[in-house]
Design a protein around this motif. Structure first.
Motif, short mmCIF file in Angstrom:
data_model
loop_
_atom_site.label_atom_id
_atom_site.label_comp_id
_atom_site.label_asym_id
_atom_site.label_seq_id
_atom_site.Cartn_x
_atom_site.Cartn_y
_atom_site.Cartn_z
N THR A 10 -24.32 -18.18 -9.79
CA THR A 10 -23.08 -19.36 -9.57
C THR A 10 -22.95 -19.61 -8.18
O THR A 10 -21.87 -20.15 -7.79
CB THR A 10 -21.87 -18.70 -10.14
N ALA A 12 -23.61 -21.23 -4.93
CA ALA A 12 -24.41 -22.37 -4.47
C ALA A 12 -25.20 -22.21 -3.28
O ALA A 12 -26.47 -22.70 -3.26
CB ALA A 12 -23.46 -23.58 -4.24
N TYR A 15 -28.61 -20.11 -4.23
CA TYR A 15 -29.33 -20.93 -5.05
C TYR A 15 -30.02 -22.00 -4.28
O TYR A 15 -31.33 -22.32 -4.32
CB TYR A 15 -28.51 -21.53 -6.45
N GLY A 117 -18.61 -29.41 -8.72
CA GLY A 117 -19.59 -28.45 -8.52
C GLY A 117 -20.81 -28.82 -7.83
O GLY A 117 -21.85 -28.13 -7.77
N TYR A 118 -20.76 -30.00 -7.18
CA TYR A 118 -21.80 -30.31 -6.29
C TYR A 118 -21.77 -29.84 -4.99
O TYR A 118 -20.71 -29.69 -4.43
CB TYR A 118 -22.09 -31.98 -6.36
N HIS A 119 -23.00 -29.37 -4.39
CA HIS A 119 -22.98 -28.63 -3.06
C HIS A 119 -24.00 -29.10 -2.40
O HIS A 119 -25.18 -29.33 -2.75
CB HIS A 119 -22.83 -27.29 -3.07
N VAL A 147 -27.32 -29.14 -4.80
CA VAL A 147 -27.02 -27.97 -6.34
C VAL A 147 -25.91 -28.44 -7.00
O VAL A 147 -24.74 -29.06 -6.35
CB VAL A 147 -26.90 -26.73 -5.40
N CYS A 149 -23.36 -26.42 -9.52
CA CYS A 149 -22.90 -25.32 -9.97
C CYS A 149 -22.09 -25.60 -11.18
O CYS A 149 -20.74 -25.98 -10.94
CB CYS A 149 -22.36 -24.22 -9.03
N THR A 152 -24.41 -27.49 -15.98
CA THR A 152 -25.68 -27.48 -16.09
C THR A 152 -26.39 -27.31 -17.20
O THR A 152 -26.06 -26.96 -18.19
CB THR A 152 -26.36 -26.54 -15.11
N ASP A 164 -24.15 -21.65 -14.51
CA ASP A 164 -24.91 -21.26 -13.19
C ASP A 164 -25.40 -22.74 -12.52
O ASP A 164 -25.48 -23.75 -12.96
CB ASP A 164 -26.07 -20.47 -13.85
N CYS A 165 -26.04 -22.24 -11.50
CA CYS A 165 -26.39 -23.42 -10.44
C CYS A 165 -27.69 -23.86 -10.95
O CYS A 165 -28.54 -22.97 -11.27
CB CYS A 165 -26.60 -22.79 -9.08
N LYS A 166 -28.15 -25.08 -10.66
CA LYS A 166 -29.17 -25.78 -10.92
C LYS A 166 -29.52 -26.75 -9.78
O LYS A 166 -28.47 -27.05 -9.02
CB LYS A 166 -29.27 -26.32 -12.26
#
Length: 176
Positions: A10, A12, A15, A117-119, A147, A149, A152, A164-166
């Motif tokens: 999780t 960012a 990931y 959740g965007y990074h 990414v 998080c 997803t 989780d991050c994708k």
């Protein structure tokens, strides 16, 4: 098979770094370019920023096409590397920028994206190329990724959860 496993996290930054390294690490003796792209495609998720699933699918298809055309080495280069049994190993070399570490954003401009959740992660990479004979050289470059998080779509059987991050996308240009 010539690529790195996707992390389950999780975080960012962790990931994003893993994605940047994975997008730059491959072995032409173990995988075709198509297989490599197929594996990187599994790192991507649908973008919940689009309301309709068809729009999410279209956006994902566009980002995967961008990955194919503008990010991963062209097929002719891959084929030339394969003739020389080139393997590329990437590692972090220097700073990793996350969200407001980048120079371009205005204060507050990323707040809504980050809350959703965007990074944005940019990683300096040192790629080492080795191959048949005495082929051994290095390249320095930066890789930027977006990414997500949370919210997803995990890969079935991966152990990932929707928290989780994708990967949303690799950027064809560096975002510094």
């Amino acid at each position: 098979m010539g690529w790195l496993p996707e992390p389950i996290t999780t975080d960012a930054k962790a990931y994003g770094v893993a994605a940047a390294i994975a997008g730059s690490t491959y072995d032409t003796t173990l995988a075709t370019r198509k297989q490599f792209l197929g594996d990187l495609a599994t790192w991507h998720t649908l973008d919940p920023g689009y309301d309709l699933e068809t729009d999410q699918q279209d956006a994902l298809a566009g980002k995967l096409e961008e990955l194919n055309r503008r990010v991963i080495v062209p097929e002719t280069d891959w084929d030339a590397q394969a003739k020389n049994t080139i393997a590329v190993t990437a590692k972090v070399d220097g700073k990793v920028l996350v969200d407001y570490d980048h120079l371009s954003p205005q204060p507050g401009s990323l707040d809504v994206l980050m809350t959703d959740g965007y990074h944005l992660v940019t990683t300096n990479i040192l790629a080492t190329y080795t191959g048949r004979g005495d082929v051994n050289y290095q390249e320095h470059y930066a890789v930027s990724v977006q990414v997500l998080c949370g919210r997803t779509a995990p890969v079935a059987g991966s152990g990932q959860t929707p928290a989780d991050c994708k990967l949303i996308r690799f950027f064809p240009e560096t975002m510094e």
